[in-house]
Scaffold this active site. Structure first.
Site, PDB file in Angstrom:
ATOM      1  N   GLU A  66       0.842  -1.214   0.000  1.00 29.94           N
ATOM      2  CA  GLU A  66       0.000   0.000   0.000  1.00 29.94           C
ATOM      3  C   GLU A  66       0.871   1.255   0.000  1.00 29.94           C
ATOM      4  OE1 GLU A  66      -0.073  -2.650   1.931  1.00 29.94           O
ATOM      5  OE2 GLU A  66      -1.936  -2.807   3.079  1.00 29.94           O
ATOM      6  N   CYS A  89      -2.822  -3.368   7.180  1.00 31.25           N
ATOM      7  CA  CYS A  89      -2.517  -3.548   8.607  1.00 31.25           C
ATOM      8  C   CYS A  89      -2.767  -2.268   9.380  1.00 31.25           C
ATOM      9  CB  CYS A  89      -1.068  -4.022   8.787  1.00 31.25           C
ATOM     10  SG  CYS A  89       0.158  -2.816   8.270  1.00 31.25           S
ATOM     11  N   CYS A  98      -0.198   0.567   7.757  1.00 35.05           N
ATOM     12  CA  CYS A  98      -0.552   1.051   6.422  1.00 35.05           C
ATOM     13  C   CYS A  98      -1.797   1.925   6.463  1.00 35.05           C
ATOM     14  CB  CYS A  98      -0.799  -0.130   5.485  1.00 35.05           C
ATOM     15  SG  CYS A  98       0.730  -0.958   5.068  1.00 35.05           S
ATOM     16  N   GLU A 309       8.630 -32.082  -4.158  1.00 35.98           N
ATOM     17  CA  GLU A 309       8.903 -32.615  -5.498  1.00 35.98           C
ATOM     18  C   GLU A 309       9.222 -34.098  -5.467  1.00 35.98           C
ATOM     19  OE1 GLU A 309      11.292 -30.646  -8.378  1.00 35.98           O
ATOM     20  OE2 GLU A 309      10.642 -28.658  -7.776  1.00 35.98           O
ATOM     21  N   GLY A 311      10.088 -38.043  -3.811  1.00 35.97           N
ATOM     22  CA  GLY A 311       9.597 -38.973  -4.830  1.00 35.97           C
ATOM     23  C   GLY A 311       8.325 -39.670  -4.430  1.00 35.97           C
TER      24      GLY A 311
HETATM   25  N1  LIG Z   1       8.766 -37.493 -11.970  1.00 33.42           N
HETATM   26  C1  LIG Z   1       8.839 -36.814 -10.864  1.00 33.42           C
HETATM   27  O1  LIG Z   1       8.146 -35.810 -10.677  1.00 33.42           O
HETATM   28  C2  LIG Z   1       9.788 -37.263  -9.791  1.00 33.42           C
HETATM   29  C3  LIG Z   1      10.114 -36.402  -8.725  1.00 33.42           C
HETATM   30  C4  LIG Z   1      10.965 -36.883  -7.739  1.00 33.42           C
HETATM   31  C5  LIG Z   1      11.471 -38.165  -7.804  1.00 33.42           C
HETATM   32  N2  LIG Z   1      11.158 -38.974  -8.869  1.00 33.42           N
HETATM   33  C6  LIG Z   1      11.636 -40.359  -8.926  1.00 33.42           C
HETATM   34  O2  LIG Z   1      11.147 -41.029  -7.765  1.00 33.42           O
HETATM   35  C7  LIG Z   1      12.072 -42.062  -7.401  1.00 33.42           C
HETATM   36  C8  LIG Z   1      12.454 -41.880  -5.953  1.00 33.42           C
HETATM   37  O3  LIG Z   1      11.312 -42.075  -5.145  1.00 33.42           O
HETATM   38  P1  LIG Z   1      11.418 -42.855  -3.782  1.00 33.42           P
HETATM   39  O4  LIG Z   1      10.038 -43.245  -3.399  1.00 33.42           O
HETATM   40  O5  LIG Z   1      12.457 -43.889  -3.917  1.00 33.42           O
HETATM   41  O6  LIG Z   1      12.053 -41.769  -2.810  1.00 33.42           O
HETATM   42  P2  LIG Z   1      11.543 -40.507  -1.977  1.00 33.42           P
HETATM   43  O7  LIG Z   1      10.076 -40.518  -1.817  1.00 33.42           O
HETATM   44  O8  LIG Z   1      12.195 -39.313  -2.553  1.00 33.42           O
HETATM   45  O9  LIG Z   1      12.256 -40.780  -0.588  1.00 33.42           O
HETATM   46  C9  LIG Z   1      11.751 -41.799   0.246  1.00 33.42           C
HETATM   47  C10 LIG Z   1      12.604 -41.878   1.488  1.00 33.42           C
HETATM   48  O10 LIG Z   1      12.470 -40.666   2.248  1.00 33.42           O
HETATM   49  C11 LIG Z   1      12.606 -40.991   3.613  1.00 33.42           C
HETATM   50  N3  LIG Z   1      11.457 -40.502   4.366  1.00 33.42           N
HETATM   51  C12 LIG Z   1      11.557 -39.885   5.564  1.00 33.42           C
HETATM   52  N4  LIG Z   1      10.357 -39.582   6.033  1.00 33.42           N
HETATM   53  C13 LIG Z   1       9.455 -40.025   5.144  1.00 33.42           C
HETATM   54  C14 LIG Z   1       8.041 -40.011   5.113  1.00 33.42           C
HETATM   55  N5  LIG Z   1       7.300 -39.450   6.081  1.00 33.42           N
HETATM   56  N6  LIG Z   1       7.419 -40.559   4.055  1.00 33.42           N
HETATM   57  C15 LIG Z   1       8.139 -41.117   3.056  1.00 33.42           C
HETATM   58  N7  LIG Z   1       9.482 -41.161   3.036  1.00 33.42           N
HETATM   59  C16 LIG Z   1      10.144 -40.620   4.080  1.00 33.42           C
HETATM   60  C17 LIG Z   1      12.686 -42.502   3.715  1.00 33.42           C
HETATM   61  O11 LIG Z   1      14.048 -42.850   3.808  1.00 33.42           O
HETATM   62  P3  LIG Z   1      14.739 -42.893   5.272  1.00 33.42           P
HETATM   63  O12 LIG Z   1      13.909 -43.831   6.075  1.00 33.42           O
HETATM   64  O13 LIG Z   1      16.129 -43.341   5.025  1.00 33.42           O
HETATM   65  O14 LIG Z   1      14.668 -41.502   5.809  1.00 33.42           O
HETATM   66  C18 LIG Z   1      12.152 -42.972   2.379  1.00 33.42           C
HETATM   67  O15 LIG Z   1      12.652 -44.199   1.966  1.00 33.42           O
HETATM   68  C19 LIG Z   1      13.239 -41.926  -8.342  1.00 33.42           C
HETATM   69  O16 LIG Z   1      13.089 -42.853  -9.404  1.00 33.42           O
HETATM   70  C20 LIG Z   1      13.126 -40.513  -8.875  1.00 33.42           C
HETATM   71  O17 LIG Z   1      13.707 -40.372 -10.147  1.00 33.42           O
HETATM   72  C21 LIG Z   1      10.334 -38.533  -9.855  1.00 33.42           C
END
Ligand SMILES: NC(=O)c1ccc[n+]([C@@H]2O[C@H](COP(=O)([O-])OP(=O)(O)OC[C@H]3O[C@@H](n4cnc5c(N)ncnc54)[C@H](OP(=O)(O)O)[C@@H]3O)[C@@H](O)[C@H]2O)c1
Length: 377
Positions: A66, A89, A98, A309, A311
């Site tokens: 503002e 605010c 503001c 992002e 996995g």
């Molecule tokens: N296309 C896409 O948008 C995209 C994006 C990202 C990744 N990817 C792909 O996804 C794959 C990896 O996925 P991922 O499932 O193996 O790995 P992730 O989801 O990135 O990581 C999983 C790990 O995170 C830790 N973690 C800690 N707290 C957690 C919780 N509350 N919930 C879940 N995990 C937790 C655990 O390991 P610890 O127990 O050791 O902590 C678990 O094994 C790869 O192939 C990658 O290229 C694709």
């Protein structure tokens, strides 16, 4: 058309409020823990409406939207209308109220989407303006503003940030190749969208599985916006993050927070910290680290917008818990085939449409991809 008639045109109010919201949005990722607000001063007299001042909230400690818009309008603000994307605010924070600047400028009419639920404001801004003789119109584009300020509103209501889960998914519902190998899935246009989401976020979060599989940088790599990379956060119960990976190697330049829990190997902490990472302890849950605790910690440290992002495991935990407020799926016309990583590890992708409280609010084509945006109901 009289000045009053022109100013009371609801279509005009919506148009300028949309512009104020757009102005504010550009500052997302820079203003937290403060909301990213946009403001326009519009002269509705004379030849027709004309924008005479524009402003968007500066980083904490800097002026609010503002004040900047009023300063640009100068004397011409007297009798004009101020469109502001959140209730102004009325309290002294790091900057003076503001409302005082608005009254001093002699604005005749103020248009907002809703009251700021921040207990320090909460209708008092509107009331002070009305007491000062200003016409206040509120409720304009309230739904759009609720989305624009999702992080601010959730932080106040639940002490949690706005959480966006973004995944790029193949035609056969996969996000990675066999053996969790990385795959290029998004096309060029949707990749630019992904980088824009990073620019707007305060923090970007992944699981250690993704860090190990992809060795990502997680920085915003859009021309001119390279300095706007968010804090990178990795969920890593056993501190497996490699010191020679991209994340640890760049920790001194772009913040890296490694979330871990009790029983993490003590000898792994020191080297990560020496590399410039912050190692933070959170409670455990059956799935790994307690995601809600992680998000609360990020909120307490000022993050209002967290981009997740992946996995697959982290995405599944997030969808199962309903903690994500928004889900962005980029559907790409690529095939990964048997052995690939299912997008939501153990959960069908359709779960987002069916069993969980998300509604599809936007669907658009970006190059060869189709982007679907869901919001929590
Ligand atoms: N296309 C896409 O948008 C995209 C994006 C990202 C990744 N990817 C792909 O996804 C794959 C990896 O996925 P991922 O499932 O193996 O790995 P992730 O989801 O990135 O990581 C999983 C790990 O995170 C830790 N973690 C800690 N707290 C957690 C919780 N509350 N919930 C879940 N995990 C937790 C655990 O390991 P610890 O127990 O050791 O902590 C678990 O094994 C790869 O192939 C990658 O290229 C694709």
């Amino acid at each position: 058309v009289t000045a009053a008639g022109a100013a009371a045109d609801p279509e005009l109010d919506r148009r300028y409020m949309a512009a104020a919201l757009r102005l504010g949005r550009r500052e997302l990722g820079l203003t937290s823990p403060n909301p990213a607000v946009g403001a326009l001063v519009v002269d509705t007299r004379g030849e027709g409406p004309r924008i005479i001042g524009r402003g968007a909230t500066r980083p904490p400690g800097g002026p609010h939207a503002e004040r900047l818009a009023l300063a640009q309008a100068g004397e011409a603000a007297r009798g004009a209308t101020l469109y502001v994307s959140l209730e102004p605010c009325s309290h002294y924070g790091r900057t003076p109220p503001c409302v005082d600047a608005i009254l001093a400028a002699g604005v005749r009419r103020v248009v907002t989407p809703f009251e700021d639920p921040n207990p320090l404001v909460c209708g008092q801004g509107h009331a002070a303006l009305r007491d000062g003789g200003v016409e206040v119109v509120t409720g304009i584009l309230a739904e759009e503003a609720r989305r624009a300020h999702a992080g601010h509103l959730r932080a106040i209501a639940e002490a949690l940030p706005h959480v966006v889960l973004k995944l790029a998914v193949s035609r056969d519902g996969r996000i990675g190749g066999p053996g969790r190998t990385p795959r290029a899935i998004s096309g060029e246009e949707s990749l630019a969208l992904a980088h824009m989401l990073r620019v707007e976020a305060d923090a970007i979060l992944i699981g250690i599985g993704t860090a190990l599989a992809d060795d990502p940088q997680l920085t915003a790599r859009l021309p001119g916006l390279e300095k706007r990379s968010p804090i990178r956060v990795v969920l890593d119960r056993s501190l497996r993050l490699p010191l020679d990976g991209c994340l640890a190697r760049t920790a001194a330049a772009t913040p890296l927070w490694v979330m871990t829990g009790e029983n993490a190997p003590a000898d792994r902490r020191g080297p990560l910290e020496a590399a410039g990472a912050a190692v933070l302890d959170v409670p455990l849950s059956p799935e790994g680290l307690d995601l809600e605790a992680v998000l609360r910690l990020l909120c307490a440290r000022g993050a209002r917008y967290v981009l997740v992002e992946g996995g697959a495991r982290v995405a599944a935990s997030l969808v199962r818990s309903g903690l994500a407020t928004q889900i962005v799926l980029v559907h790409a016309p690529v095939e990964i085939g048997a052995g690939g990583v299912d997008a939501l590890e153990g959960l069908p992708l359709g779960a987002i449409d069916r069993a969980f409280p998300y509604a599809l609010v936007e669907e658009r084509r970006m190059g060869r991809d189709r982007v679907r945006v869901y919001w929590r109901k």
